[in-house]
Motif scaffolding. Structure first.
Motif, PDB file in Angstrom:
ATOM      1  N   GLU A  78      -5.969   4.644  -1.815  1.00  0.00           N
ATOM      2  CA  GLU A  78      -7.332   4.114  -1.816  1.00  0.00           C
ATOM      3  C   GLU A  78      -7.588   3.367  -3.122  1.00  0.00           C
ATOM      4  N   VAL A  79      -8.098   2.141  -3.006  1.00  0.00           N
ATOM      5  CA  VAL A  79      -8.247   1.261  -4.155  1.00  0.00           C
ATOM      6  C   VAL A  79      -9.700   0.845  -4.301  1.00  0.00           C
ATOM      7  N   ASP A  80     -10.264   1.041  -5.492  1.00  0.00           N
ATOM      8  CA  ASP A  80     -11.619   0.586  -5.802  1.00  0.00           C
ATOM      9  C   ASP A  80     -11.548  -0.709  -6.602  1.00  0.00           C
ATOM     10  N   TYR A  81     -12.263  -1.734  -6.151  1.00  0.00           N
ATOM     11  CA  TYR A  81     -12.381  -2.995  -6.893  1.00  0.00           C
ATOM     12  C   TYR A  81     -13.549  -2.849  -7.861  1.00  0.00           C
ATOM     13  N   THR A  82     -13.295  -3.097  -9.145  1.00  0.00           N
ATOM     14  CA  THR A  82     -14.293  -2.830 -10.181  1.00  0.00           C
ATOM     15  C   THR A  82     -14.871  -4.092 -10.799  1.00  0.00           C
ATOM     16  N   THR A  83     -14.123  -5.194 -10.782  1.00  0.00           N
ATOM     17  CA  THR A  83     -14.575  -6.447 -11.389  1.00  0.00           C
ATOM     18  C   THR A  83     -14.332  -7.593 -10.426  1.00  0.00           C
ATOM     19  N   GLY A  84     -15.317  -8.480 -10.303  1.00  0.00           N
ATOM     20  CA  GLY A  84     -15.177  -9.632  -9.420  1.00  0.00           C
ATOM     21  C   GLY A  84     -15.599  -9.315  -8.004  1.00  0.00           C
ATOM     22  N   LEU A  85     -15.060  -8.259  -7.445  1.00  0.00           N
ATOM     23  CA  LEU A  85     -15.432  -7.755  -6.127  1.00  0.00           C
ATOM     24  C   LEU A  85     -15.815  -6.287  -6.267  1.00  0.00           C
ATOM     25  N   ARG A 113     -11.980 -13.523 -11.683  1.00  0.00           N
ATOM     26  CA  ARG A 113     -11.317 -12.371 -12.280  1.00  0.00           C
ATOM     27  C   ARG A 113     -11.519 -11.139 -11.405  1.00  0.00           C
ATOM     28  N   VAL A 114     -10.421 -10.604 -10.881  1.00  0.00           N
ATOM     29  CA  VAL A 114     -10.471  -9.437  -9.996  1.00  0.00           C
ATOM     30  C   VAL A 114      -9.706  -8.291 -10.665  1.00  0.00           C
ATOM     31  N   GLU A 115     -10.375  -7.148 -10.822  1.00  0.00           N
ATOM     32  CA  GLU A 115      -9.731  -5.977 -11.408  1.00  0.00           C
ATOM     33  C   GLU A 115      -9.932  -4.774 -10.491  1.00  0.00           C
ATOM     34  N   ILE A 116      -8.956  -3.857 -10.519  1.00  0.00           N
ATOM     35  CA  ILE A 116      -9.013  -2.662  -9.677  1.00  0.00           C
ATOM     36  C   ILE A 116      -8.816  -1.421 -10.531  1.00  0.00           C
ATOM     37  N   ALA A 117      -9.276  -0.298 -10.009  1.00  0.00           N
ATOM     38  CA  ALA A 117      -8.990   1.001 -10.624  1.00  0.00           C
ATOM     39  C   ALA A 117      -7.631   1.482 -10.103  1.00  0.00           C
ATOM     40  N   PRO A 118      -6.947   2.379 -10.827  1.00  0.00           N
ATOM     41  CA  PRO A 118      -5.665   2.897 -10.331  1.00  0.00           C
ATOM     42  C   PRO A 118      -5.828   3.512  -8.948  1.00  0.00           C
ATOM     43  N   PRO A 119      -4.924   3.211  -8.006  1.00  0.00           N
ATOM     44  CA  PRO A 119      -5.053   3.738  -6.635  1.00  0.00           C
ATOM     45  C   PRO A 119      -5.011   5.266  -6.601  1.00  0.00           C
ATOM     46  N   ARG A 120      -5.793   5.844  -5.698  1.00  0.00           N
ATOM     47  CA  ARG A 120      -5.771   7.283  -5.455  1.00  0.00           C
ATOM     48  C   ARG A 120      -4.880   7.521  -4.238  1.00  0.00           C
ATOM     49  N   THR A 121      -3.735   8.159  -4.467  1.00  0.00           N
ATOM     50  CA  THR A 121      -2.747   8.342  -3.404  1.00  0.00           C
ATOM     51  C   THR A 121      -2.782   9.784  -2.914  1.00  0.00           C
ATOM     52  N   ARG A 122      -2.870   9.952  -1.590  1.00  0.00           N
ATOM     53  CA  ARG A 122      -2.925  11.304  -1.020  1.00  0.00           C
ATOM     54  C   ARG A 122      -2.454  11.251   0.431  1.00  0.00           C
TER      55      ARG A 122
END
Length: 349
Positions: free
Chosen positions: A80-87, A149-158
């Motif tokens: 699961e990936v959260d977009y934090t900047t740009g989107l 500019r698009v940035e993401i948080a580290p993916p949460r893997t489960r």
């Protein structure tokens, strides 16, 4: 005909059913986003696994999350990936357990032919690193694609059991409608299956419109080039002298050598520039599996023999060799060999 009145929930469901849709342009935009961004992500995964990896032919469809749970193989691995900047939003990448096990086995030094699908903490950590590298590359490609500019948080893997909606975050279950981008995942000689990128409906439309808007913004120079010459405005309406039509060779002024100026040499200007000096005792290469197994008391064997000279480096460049000595209970290095100026220049290139 029944006289029963519809509840508000039923009315909302009917309204969503009628209005919730992706236009052909939005579908194409989501396919293009998946094709370009996850194409670069596949390249990053290839380097990690030392195997050719392909993510081919994305297709896009709308689906209810509950229907997706019913159809997708159980259980599965989710990043699961959260977009934090740009989107601002969340994506979910779903991978079948066998495919995830192959990736984990390759990451931990195996050959991927007989992976253990009972993933433990070590295997999930390895997959999380692979997903982090892959999705990080994908977000970099999105930045270029969106001109944003698009940035993401580290993916949460489960691991998801895919049994009910409670396993998903609030953004996914808010309206139970998602856009699904299907990819064919091919890992050379090991995997040929399907993975899915799941995007909440409203966020999917936002991503599609961002790309569509970016493509519609053309440079001013291109727009001017498309206009007929008769319609272009002149900056100044002044009469210019008529050219006589003759061609003359270009005349350049002769350069004269300037007199040398007295003062400090160029090298003197650099004498107070700080440099980092380091001493390298040795090095070695290890797999992720071996690094994860290190503990207190572990011994790492280096590529140097006992008593062999150590390397002396300035800003990471080799300049000399020496032997380790002890001076007043402190370690020191006695220089025994200086790299020639010619070799030093070559090392700086």
């Amino acid at each position: 005909m029944s006289n029963e009145m519809l509840s508000q929930e039923e009315i909302n469901a009917l309204l969503n059913e009628e209005t919730a849709e992706l236009t052909p342009m939005e579908r194409d935009a989501l396919g293009e986003i998946g094709n370009i961004s996850f194409g670069s992500g596949a390249t990053a995964l290839s380097l990690l696994l030392n195997r050719r990896v392909e993510l081919n032919t994305p297709s896009v469809e709308l689906s209810e999350l509950s229907e997706l749970i019913r159809k997708y193989p159980k259980p599965c691995l989710a990043a699961e990936v959260d977009y934090t900047t740009g989107l601002k939003g969340t994506n979910l990448l779903l991978i079948q357990m066998h495919d995830a096990a192959v990736i984990a086995d390759l990451m931990l030094g195996g050959d991927g032919t007989s992976p253990n699908t009972n993933l433990g903490e070590m295997e999930i950590s390895a997959i999380a690193e692979a997903m982090n590298q892959m999705i990080g590359k994908a977000s970099t490609s999105m930045s270029s694609l969106f001109d944003l500019r698009v940035e993401i948080a580290p993916p949460r893997t489960r691991i998801l059991s895919m049994k009910n909606l409670d396993e998903f975050s609030a953004q996914f279950i808010k309206d139970n409608l998602v856009a699904v981008v299907y990819f064919r995942l091919v890992i050379e000689g090991l995997v040929d299956s399907q993975i899915m990128l799941v995007i909440p409906y409203l966020f999917a439309r936002e991503m599609a419109k961002t790309l569509i808007n970016a493509n519609e913004q053309e440079p001013i120079e291109e727009k001017m080039a498309e206009q007929p010459k008769t319609n272009r405005k002149k900056p100044l309406d002044r009469e210019k002298p008529k050219a006589d039509g003759s061609v003359r060779p270009v005349q350049f002024r002769t350069l004269e050598s300037a007199p040398l100026m007295d003062g400090p040499s160029n090298l003197d200007l650099l004498l107070d520039v700080p440099l980092e000096l380091s001493v390298e005792l040795g090095s070695t290469k290890m797999r992720i599996k071996e690094i994860l197994e290190l503990g207190i008391g572990s011994v790492i064997e280096l590529d140097r023999l006992a008593g062999e000279l150590v390397d002396i480096l300035v800003n990471g460049k080799l300049i000399a060799k020496g032997e380790v000595v002890v001076i007043d209970e402190n370690f020191g290095v006695k220089i025994t060999d200086i790299v020639s100026p010619f070799e030093r220049v070559n090392n700086l290139q």
